[in-house]
Write an enzyme that holds these catalytic residues in place. Structure first.
Site, PDB file in Angstrom:
ATOM      1  N   ARG A  62       0.835  -1.197   0.000  1.00 46.64           N
ATOM      2  CA  ARG A  62       0.000   0.000   0.000  1.00 46.64           C
ATOM      3  C   ARG A  62       0.873   1.251   0.000  1.00 46.64           C
ATOM      4  NH1 ARG A  62      -1.763   1.837   4.570  1.00 46.64           N
ATOM      5  NH2 ARG A  62      -2.342  -0.186   5.420  1.00 46.64           N
ATOM      6  N   TYR A  93     -15.345  16.806 -15.827  1.00 50.31           N
ATOM      7  CA  TYR A  93     -15.774  15.413 -15.887  1.00 50.31           C
ATOM      8  C   TYR A  93     -16.908  15.211 -14.866  1.00 50.31           C
ATOM      9  CZ  TYR A  93     -15.588  10.379 -15.380  1.00 50.31           C
ATOM     10  OH  TYR A  93     -15.921   9.052 -15.332  1.00 50.31           O
ATOM     11  N   ASP A 109      -6.315  18.926 -14.293  1.00 54.53           N
ATOM     12  CA  ASP A 109      -6.598  17.575 -14.784  1.00 54.53           C
ATOM     13  C   ASP A 109      -6.089  17.535 -16.225  1.00 54.53           C
ATOM     14  OD1 ASP A 109      -7.767  15.315 -15.979  1.00 54.53           O
ATOM     15  OD2 ASP A 109      -9.486  15.351 -14.620  1.00 54.53           O
ATOM     16  N   LYS A 122      -7.512   6.547 -19.414  1.00 57.11           N
ATOM     17  CA  LYS A 122      -7.739   7.098 -20.748  1.00 57.11           C
ATOM     18  C   LYS A 122      -6.466   6.968 -21.597  1.00 57.11           C
ATOM     19  CE  LYS A 122     -11.612   7.941 -18.712  1.00 57.11           C
ATOM     20  NZ  LYS A 122     -11.918   9.195 -18.040  1.00 57.11           N
TER      21      LYS A 122
END
Ligand SMILES: *Cc1c(COP(=O)(O)O)cnc(C)c1O
Length: 378
Positions: free
Chosen positions: A46, A98, A170, A195
């Protein structure tokens, strides 16, 4: 090294003892300690993992940041970054974001006590006028989703710096291959790695990249605490995608330019939104801050019947949510990505019932245009 080379060799020193050319998938949750109180370089996945470290170092090199963090999705990256802010922090964000990001800001962060103003961040004076004593950040997508508004990163960065705010960009649509927000003064870059970075419609991923070590330290703390880390195999998939990022972006951008012109020439298309048109409001800014226009186009068909006809009839394009992959996709924002946006606001922003968004892939441009040609026939 230049960008294309960095996509393959940015972090070659992090290879394994067998000398593999690719980065092996280190499918491990935990690592043996060297001695009492002396952990290995990696202690628990993690916090960090060799496969993920390689991917993160590559992304950080591509963006030109101090450190990158690989998340299990774009949304988990953005949600974790937002934990930098505590009430009564005020954030100024693009009004064209988005849909999932809007939902996070309004549905979750606002309920937790953050406050937001949503504006066209292309209008820097308007952004400036909204700054108050609690304002902590400006968040923008450029070009934005799905209206392709272009924000001037350098101008926003100047405002942010003057008022001690963080500028978060972004960079999903253009990727660092075409646009490097840090070079224009952004503080944090976020991505949906699902993406263009992944690029093959086969993995969910997200990134947060910090420009400075100080910010990287804060993000590292949040990253290990929330634990939305990218699994080793998914890191491998994204890394593999990145190797071909420049050639994919060049091909799909060239395809998109042709398709945008084709759409604009049609009488049954009311409006085409594409950042690469020389009469686009953000064209000059785009030319200054980006080296390409990417593969995203939105357009408004003449009627809802035509929009639905296109969605039903396409064969090479596929009617699916998402973007940025090698396969061309077409979506209906009203029913998909922006289904959660209130109707009045959605319509005011131009996302009507005949508005479609296209993500152009790397197929042959003529095949894509032929496909649209037949799909447009009522
Ligand atoms: C898809 C997308 C996101 C969310 O990323 P996920 O990987 O789907 O969680 C955020 N921003 C933009 C611009 C996107 O296109």
């Amino acid at each position: 090294m230049k960008f294309e080379t960095l996509c393959l060799h940015a972090d070659d020193n992090k290879k394994d003892e067998w000398g593999t050319i690719n980065t092996p998938v280190c499918q491990a949750a935990t690592f043996v300690h060297k001695d009492v109180g002396v952990p290995s370089e990696y202690s628990y996945s993690r916090l960090s993992n060799p496969t993920r470290a390689h991917l993160e170092n590559t992304i950080s090199a591509l963006e030109g940041g101090a450190a990158a963090f690989a998340f299990s999705s774009g949304m988990s990256a953005i949600a974790t970054v937002m934990k930098l802010f505590t009430p009564p922090a005020h954030i100024i964000a693009s009004d064209d974001l988005y849909g999932g990001t809007l939902r996070l800001f309004r549905g979750v962060n606002a309920a937790e006590g953050l406050s937001f103003d949503f504006v066209d961040t292309a209008d820097v004076e308007r952004v400036k006028s909204l700054i108050n004593k609690d304002t902590k950040a400006i968040f923008c997508e450029t070009p934005s989703n799905p209206m392709m508004q272009v924000s001037d990163i350098a101008a926003l960065a100047r405002v942010a710096k003057a008022h001690n705010l963080l500028l978060i960009v972004d960079n999903t649509f253009l990727t660092p291959y075409y646009q490097k927000p840090f070079a224009f003064g952004a503080d944090i870059v976020v991505h949906s790695g699902t993406k263009y970075l992944g690029g093959h419609n086969d993995v969910l991923a997200g990134f947060a990249v910090a420009r400075t070590e100080a910010l990287a330290e804060k993000l590292a703390y949040l990253y290990k605490t929330f634990g939305a880390c990218l699994a080793p195999f998914d890191c491998f998939l994204v890394e593999r995608g990145i190797k071909t990022l420049p050639i994919r972006m060049d091909r799909l951008s060239a395809n998109a330019a042709k398709i945008a012109e084709w759409l604009r020439a049609r009488k049954d298309v009311k409006k085409v939104y594409y950042a690469g048109f020389s009469d686009h409001a953000g064209y000059v800014v785009s030319k200054r801050q980006a080296t390409g226009f990417g593969g995203m186009i939105s357009f408004e068909a003449e009627s809802r019947a035509l929009a639905e006809n296109i969605l039903r009839k396409v064969k090479v394009f596929q009617y699916a949510e998402s973007l940025g992959g090698v396969e061309s996709l077409i979506t209906f924002p009203m029913l998909q990505t922006h289904a959660d946006v209130p109707e009045k606001e959605r319509l005011a922003r131009g996302i009507t019932d005949s508005f479609l968004r296209v993500s152009v892939g790397i197929e042959n441009a003529d095949d894509l245009i032929d496909d649209l040609e037949q799909a447009f026939k009522l």
